[in-house]
Design an enzyme around this catalytic site. Structure first.
Site, PDB file in Angstrom:
ATOM      1  N   SER A   1       0.842  -1.200   0.000  1.00  0.00           N
ATOM      2  CA  SER A   1       0.000   0.000   0.000  1.00  0.00           C
ATOM      3  C   SER A   1       0.873   1.244   0.000  1.00  0.00           C
ATOM      4  CB  SER A   1      -0.896   0.003   1.239  1.00  0.00           C
ATOM      5  OG  SER A   1      -1.530   1.255   1.421  1.00  0.00           O
TER       6      SER A   1
ATOM      7  N   TYR B   1      -1.986  -0.814  10.024  1.00  0.00           N
ATOM      8  CA  TYR B   1      -1.966  -1.154   8.596  1.00  0.00           C
ATOM      9  C   TYR B   1      -0.619  -0.806   7.970  1.00  0.00           C
ATOM     10  CZ  TYR B   1      -3.752  -1.219   3.743  1.00  0.00           C
ATOM     11  OH  TYR B   1      -3.973  -1.473   2.410  1.00  0.00           O
TER      12      TYR B   1
END
Length: 252
Positions: free
Chosen positions: A145, A158
């Protein structure tokens, strides 16, 4: 029409929705036999039905990627059905609304990210790579990401998980390049998966424009096309690379 994955077998985790489903459908259109690994059985069967309706070949295996026994069963069923695994797309994972700053986010949320995003990717690679080595090569595409590249508020757990996936990608590329195995990753920006749309009140792309995404927010199909590039021989000399598909977010 030339198809780029003819006679290839592709295993896609998290293949029932969002980027995973878009990748499943694109791979099938490109001639691959696709194995859909998905914990949500309704979503997994819907993806399977979509492939079959379009004339493609696919298999659905209900799978929790953080469960080693389930992942072993997934690989075994894939090999029983098709005899090989040419492509592994470790797509399962993603952020949740329970994430946040390190001083407030729960340890449970941290371990969820570790178990699904990191350990799930680790297991996929660990279990598939020996078969790719025996076959003389293959392509692995992990999902990281932009949160692993730039600092983003309220995504601390995350960010840690996706940073680990990026590091694992580089390490495996060095370790297994001698066996003809490419290991790469995709780092998407804001992508309109079902999860993101639900979080935004199901507003559409026109309502979600922002200045940080120079070319607009991203559709799952646009990420899937990048996964396809890394899966094919078009990227034959690309390994250890994180392909950033972020509509210009990280260059600003």
């Amino acid at each position: 029409m030339m198809v780029r994955l003819q006679d290839k077998v592709a295993l896609v985790t998290g293949g029932g929705a969002g980027i995973g489903r878009a990748t499943v459908e694109l791979f099938a259109r490109e001639g691959a036999k696709v194995v859909i690994a998905e914990w949500n059985e309704d979503a997994g069967r819907a993806a399977l039905d979509a492939v079959h309706a379009a004339g493609g070949e696919a298999l659905f295996v209900p799978t929790d990627v953080s469960d080693e026994d389930a992942m072993k069963a997934l690989v075994d069923k894939t090999l029983q059905a098709y005899g090989k695994i040419d492509i592994l797309h470790n797509n399962a994972g993603g952020s949740t609304t329970n994430d946040g700053p390190i001083h407030t986010v729960s340890n449970d949320e941290f371990w969820l990210k570790m178990h699904v995003d990191v350990f799930g990717t680790w297991l996929g690679c660990r279990l598939v790579i020996p078969h790719m080595m025996e076959a003389g090569g293959g392509s692995i595409i992990n999902m990281t990401s932009v949160n692993a590249i730039i600092g983003v508020k309220n995504r601390n757990a995350y960010a840690v998980a996706k940073g680990a996936v990026s590091s694992l990608t580089r390490a495996l590329a060095v370790q297994y390049g001698q066996y003809g195995i490419k290991v790469n990753a995709i780092a998407p920006g804001r992508t309109l998966s079902e999860r993101v749309l639900a979080r935004q009140g199901n507003r559409g792309p026109e309502d979600l424009k922002d200045d940080s995404h120079l070319l607009g927010v991203i559709e799952p199909e646009e990420i899937a096309r990048s996964v396809l590039y890394l899966a094919t021989d078009d990227s034959s000399k690309t390994t250890g690379h994180t392909l950033v598909v972020d509509s210009g977010l990280t260059i600003q």
